[in-house]
Design a protein around this motif. Sequence first.
Motif, PDB file in Angstrom:
ATOM      1  N   ALA A  75       1.497   1.781 -18.208  1.00 24.98           N
ATOM      2  CA  ALA A  75       2.376   2.834 -18.728  1.00 24.98           C
ATOM      3  C   ALA A  75       3.790   2.307 -18.931  1.00 24.98           C
ATOM      4  CB  ALA A  75       2.390   4.027 -17.781  1.00 24.98           C
ATOM      5  N   LEU A  76       4.259   1.489 -18.003  1.00 32.66           N
ATOM      6  CA  LEU A  76       5.604   0.929 -18.122  1.00 32.66           C
ATOM      7  C   LEU A  76       5.678  -0.144 -19.200  1.00 32.66           C
ATOM      8  CD1 LEU A  76       6.508   0.790 -14.338  1.00 32.66           C
ATOM      9  CD2 LEU A  76       7.679   2.168 -16.079  1.00 32.66           C
ATOM     10  N   LEU A  98       0.258   2.303 -13.644  1.00 31.05           N
ATOM     11  CA  LEU A  98       1.718   2.332 -13.748  1.00 31.05           C
ATOM     12  C   LEU A  98       2.229   1.143 -14.563  1.00 31.05           C
ATOM     13  CD1 LEU A  98       2.666   3.403 -10.100  1.00 31.05           C
ATOM     14  CD2 LEU A  98       2.986   4.749 -12.189  1.00 31.05           C
ATOM     15  N   THR A 122       5.428   7.942  -6.491  1.00 31.26           N
ATOM     16  CA  THR A 122       5.361   7.129  -7.706  1.00 31.26           C
ATOM     17  C   THR A 122       6.568   6.200  -7.792  1.00 31.26           C
ATOM     18  OG1 THR A 122       4.158   8.883  -8.858  1.00 31.26           O
ATOM     19  CG2 THR A 122       5.259   7.212 -10.218  1.00 31.26           C
ATOM     20  N   LEU A 174       5.568   9.526 -15.170  1.00 33.67           N
ATOM     21  CA  LEU A 174       4.674   8.564 -14.532  1.00 33.67           C
ATOM     22  C   LEU A 174       3.859   9.223 -13.421  1.00 33.67           C
ATOM     23  CD1 LEU A 174       7.117   5.520 -14.294  1.00 33.67           C
ATOM     24  CD2 LEU A 174       5.167   5.740 -15.838  1.00 33.67           C
ATOM     25  N   VAL A 176       6.584   2.044  -7.913  1.00 34.43           N
ATOM     26  CA  VAL A 176       7.247   1.231  -8.933  1.00 34.43           C
ATOM     27  C   VAL A 176       8.230   0.271  -8.272  1.00 34.43           C
ATOM     28  CG1 VAL A 176       8.810   1.287 -10.916  1.00 34.43           C
ATOM     29  CG2 VAL A 176       6.940   2.955 -10.750  1.00 34.43           C
ATOM     30  N   TYR A 181      10.198   9.104 -13.980  1.00 39.15           N
ATOM     31  CA  TYR A 181       9.287   9.097 -12.847  1.00 39.15           C
ATOM     32  C   TYR A 181       8.420  10.350 -12.851  1.00 39.15           C
ATOM     33  CZ  TYR A 181      11.743   5.070 -10.950  1.00 39.15           C
ATOM     34  OH  TYR A 181      12.267   3.812 -10.772  1.00 39.15           O
ATOM     35  N   ALA A 234      10.222   5.325 -19.229  1.00 41.02           N
ATOM     36  CA  ALA A 234       9.529   6.577 -18.921  1.00 41.02           C
ATOM     37  C   ALA A 234      10.061   7.150 -17.611  1.00 41.02           C
ATOM     38  CB  ALA A 234       8.027   6.337 -18.810  1.00 41.02           C
TER      39      ALA A 234
END
Length: 321
Positions: free
Chosen positions: A22-23, A19, A45, A34, A49, A31, A29
């Motif tokens: 990816a962030l 995560l 998810t 993700l 976060v 949810y 992005a």
Amino acid sequence: MEARAKGMRVDLDDVDEQLVRALQRDGRASYEALAKLVGLARSTTKARVRRLIDDGGLRLIGAIHPAALGLHQLGHVIIEAEGPARPVAERVAELDEISFVTTTAGRFAVTAELRTRDMEAFSRGLARVQASAGVRAVQAITYLQIWKDPYFPPGPLESTDTLTEADLDPSDHALLEHLRVDGRASFADLASVSGLSPGATRARVLRLLETRVVHVGALVRLNPLSRTHTVGFALTLSGETEPVARKVVELDEVDCFATGIGWCNGIGTIRAGSQEGVFATLEHLRGLSGVRTVESWAHLRAIKEEHDLARPIAGAGERSR
């Protein structure tokens, strides 16, 4: 600005690391996207976060490209201190040219990054660092090319297709001010500060993102209670830089890497979930063809971790001396 700690250790598992990465690539992005990436429900998810933000020192910010602020010369310095390191780091962090300062475990006590308009200003900033009380010696590398960075696009510093200061109007500045505090702000919230309609605001934000003026990503803070190890490294090379740099940035654990001129040929950061992961990455670097020496140090605490906040957006030009 000191890393935040809430008195609890934050354990990042493989999903958390997925995560975070990816962030870092896209802090806006959805949810849904993700959740699909990590194979969890959207609600789970989102909760993950939120935990990373609340307890893990993660911030989702809009990092403004230095070139958009007229800052074209970047570089890194390592500082040997006389006496305790923290007072030295705090004094260095007060300098306008400095965007990042940490204390370290290694043969030197402090590391810092400078961002200035040109080499002349960089030289003045370096002199200010050298003149700071408690500084025994400094070594610097001026960047020629950024090969990997979670906040800025890679490429030569003298050549960028990002918009410049002259291309940005008051609405753009208002959007940037808000995004660098809250990178996931809704278009409705952004419209309220830009003076534009939601549709026009969306178009402006997309323009700022596409022209690489701003990158919304995850700012991973140096949290003393986190088990994520953050280690800096410097490479001295025996030949051409590019072939080695391309191999270095292929390593997932290498968070950022830049090459330039100075006390070393390249400098970067490793982020790994264990000491074994750090060691394995350093061993990989040592084994690369063309690498002559590898020096490393552990980042212990962030004294200033502002990145794009080194200067206010309003009047982004270099301050009068």
